[in-house]
Design an enzyme around this catalytic site. Structure first.
Site, PDB file in Angstrom:
ATOM      1  N   GLY A  15       0.834  -1.206   0.000  1.00 31.11           N
ATOM      2  CA  GLY A  15       0.000   0.000   0.000  1.00 31.11           C
ATOM      3  C   GLY A  15       0.865   1.251   0.000  1.00 31.11           C
ATOM      4  O   GLY A  15       2.092   1.177   0.187  1.00 31.11           O
ATOM      5  N   LEU A  16       0.222   2.372  -0.202  1.00 34.40           N
ATOM      6  CA  LEU A  16       0.911   3.664  -0.244  1.00 34.40           C
ATOM      7  C   LEU A  16       1.638   3.957   1.079  1.00 34.40           C
ATOM      8  O   LEU A  16       1.273   3.406   2.123  1.00 34.40           O
ATOM      9  CB  LEU A  16      -0.107   4.783  -0.493  1.00 34.40           C
ATOM     10  CG  LEU A  16      -0.726   4.884  -1.896  1.00 34.40           C
ATOM     11  CD1 LEU A  16      -1.895   5.862  -1.866  1.00 34.40           C
ATOM     12  CD2 LEU A  16       0.325   5.331  -2.909  1.00 34.40           C
ATOM     13  N   SER A  33      -0.300   4.372   4.542  1.00 29.10           N
ATOM     14  CA  SER A  33      -1.625   3.753   4.405  1.00 29.10           C
ATOM     15  C   SER A  33      -1.985   2.919   5.628  1.00 29.10           C
ATOM     16  O   SER A  33      -3.149   2.551   5.816  1.00 29.10           O
ATOM     17  CB  SER A  33      -1.678   2.874   3.148  1.00 29.10           C
ATOM     18  OG  SER A  33      -0.670   1.877   3.186  1.00 29.10           O
ATOM     19  N   GLY A  34      -0.984   2.578   6.452  1.00 28.56           N
ATOM     20  CA  GLY A  34      -1.268   1.831   7.679  1.00 28.56           C
ATOM     21  C   GLY A  34      -0.745   0.409   7.695  1.00 28.56           C
ATOM     22  O   GLY A  34      -1.126  -0.388   8.559  1.00 28.56           O
ATOM     23  N   LYS A  35       0.151   0.088   6.775  1.00 32.98           N
ATOM     24  CA  LYS A  35       0.670  -1.277   6.690  1.00 32.98           C
ATOM     25  C   LYS A  35       1.316  -1.745   7.997  1.00 32.98           C
ATOM     26  O   LYS A  35       1.002  -2.810   8.508  1.00 32.98           O
ATOM     27  CB  LYS A  35       1.719  -1.376   5.570  1.00 32.98           C
ATOM     28  CG  LYS A  35       1.198  -1.076   4.190  1.00 32.98           C
ATOM     29  CD  LYS A  35       2.307  -1.111   3.141  1.00 32.98           C
ATOM     30  CE  LYS A  35       3.388  -0.071   3.350  1.00 32.98           C
ATOM     31  NZ  LYS A  35       2.953   1.339   3.289  1.00 32.98           N
ATOM     32  N   SER A  36       2.235  -0.943   8.513  1.00 29.80           N
ATOM     33  CA  SER A  36       2.958  -1.356   9.723  1.00 29.80           C
ATOM     34  C   SER A  36       2.037  -1.425  10.932  1.00 29.80           C
ATOM     35  O   SER A  36       2.148  -2.333  11.754  1.00 29.80           O
ATOM     36  CB  SER A  36       4.110  -0.384  10.008  1.00 29.80           C
ATOM     37  OG  SER A  36       5.184  -0.641   9.139  1.00 29.80           O
ATOM     38  N   SER A  73       6.206  -1.881  -1.451  1.00 27.46           N
ATOM     39  CA  SER A  73       6.279  -2.831  -2.586  1.00 27.46           C
ATOM     40  C   SER A  73       5.336  -2.391  -3.713  1.00 27.46           C
ATOM     41  O   SER A  73       4.342  -3.067  -3.996  1.00 27.46           O
ATOM     42  CB  SER A  73       5.986  -4.261  -2.123  1.00 27.46           C
ATOM     43  OG  SER A  73       4.839  -4.361  -1.308  1.00 27.46           O
TER      44      SER A  73
END
Lengths: 205, 205
Positions: free
Chosen positions: B36-37, B40-43, B110
């Site tokens: 995701g950007l 965006s909240g991935k971590s 990614s």
């Protein structure tokens, strides 16, 4: 969402710590770094040790040529720089596994003291357990399961550790196993005893 | 609380197989690949998911910039070649963790489909679970916790994903979470429900 099952999930603040992982897993994590001449028995001991640990419910994993050289490090050759980078990456991956709570066992010749010491240096105290898989060159050469020594003596493999490239034995490894003097099970037992004595794993019930 | 330890497992001779690990751990392993950007909240989702999994006794581990970019991939910069190699190595390490029986969660932008597909391609069917962390660019830019978007707009960061470098959303991800529409706990629950439904982990007791 109305039917969130949030009542079943306790949201503690913060991340999962190393202590949390150890408490849940019931064992500590570390890197068991095997080093020794080609055909000294590193992989054999590593695989048997991994099995013995799982038999006790300990999460263990072997990093060796099979799963590293053909994957993560497939871009590396055998030049001095590439060998150096090979061991550097293995040390970093081993550290990740240790952080993840896994007792990881690396089985690579890792002939240079400086490379092994660098892997030790990136880990916390007690996380790096160096195991010298000691076996005389004569015995390694007698075994020669892949015919590499023979080819090295014939000049068909350049810079082969023990023949035409140096092997620097550890000065002060945590453990030494003598695979030319003791059977495999005894060598594995030595490592398990160390892990028990130092409190990484519980003594066998 | 579930425990990773499990006794009385019948062993097959030979090495520890993936099936052995799953039987003892009580869960299957996979790579949960978050994409995701920036911001965006991935971590955030990854860390909360890791915690929720450990709360159920599931061995989980987050691979993210903190533990990869400063260690294994510290030799890499941000050129196209280096970004490519960054994701390649992460995919290989994720594969190792999956082989080791760990539910590993990668949290990297990614941005390129081809990089993610390559990571998927080196794993077995079902081992790669792609999670699209979907959040509008406006909302990511509003959050901007590290001030990177602001710097990118000011031209102080080149080739910043979403601003001056492309982000290619997944075409057919296994899971989509909308962090601009649902709270964190709900996004985490979506992933857990997927893992339960597909049999990676047991339904919550």
């Amino acid at each position: 969402m109305a039917n969130l099952k949030s009542k079943h999930v306790v949201w503690h603040p913060g991340v999962v710590t190393k202590a949390d992982r150890e408490a849940i897993s019931g064992h500590k994590a570390c890197t068991i770094w095997m080093t020794g001449l080609p055909a000294s028995g590193k992989s054999t001991i590593a695989v048997a040790l991994e099995k013995a640990l799982w038999d006790r419910g300990v999460h263990a994993f072997v990093l060796d040529g099979d799963n590293v050289r053909h994957g993560l490090n497939k871009d590396l050759g055998f030049s001095p720089e590439d060998r150096n980078e090979n061991i550097r990456r293995i040390g970093e991956v081993a550290k990740l596994f240790t952080t993840a709570g896994v007792i990881n066992i690396t089985a690579f010749i890792s002939p240079y003291r400086s490379d092994r010491d660098r892997a030790r240096a990136i880990m916390a105290d007690g996380e790096f357990v160096e195991v010298f898989v000691d076996c005389t060159l004569d015995e390694c050469e007698r075994r020669d399961p892949k015919g590499h020594y023979k080819k090295a003596r014939a000049g068909e493999i350049a810079e082969f550790t023990g023949v035409s490239a140096p092997y620097e034995p550890p000065v002060k490894p945590e453990i030494v196993v003598h695979t030319d003097q003791a059977p495999e099970a005894e060598c594995v037992r030595s490592v398990l005893t160390y892990l028990e004595t130092k409190g990484y794993i519980a003594p066998e019930a």
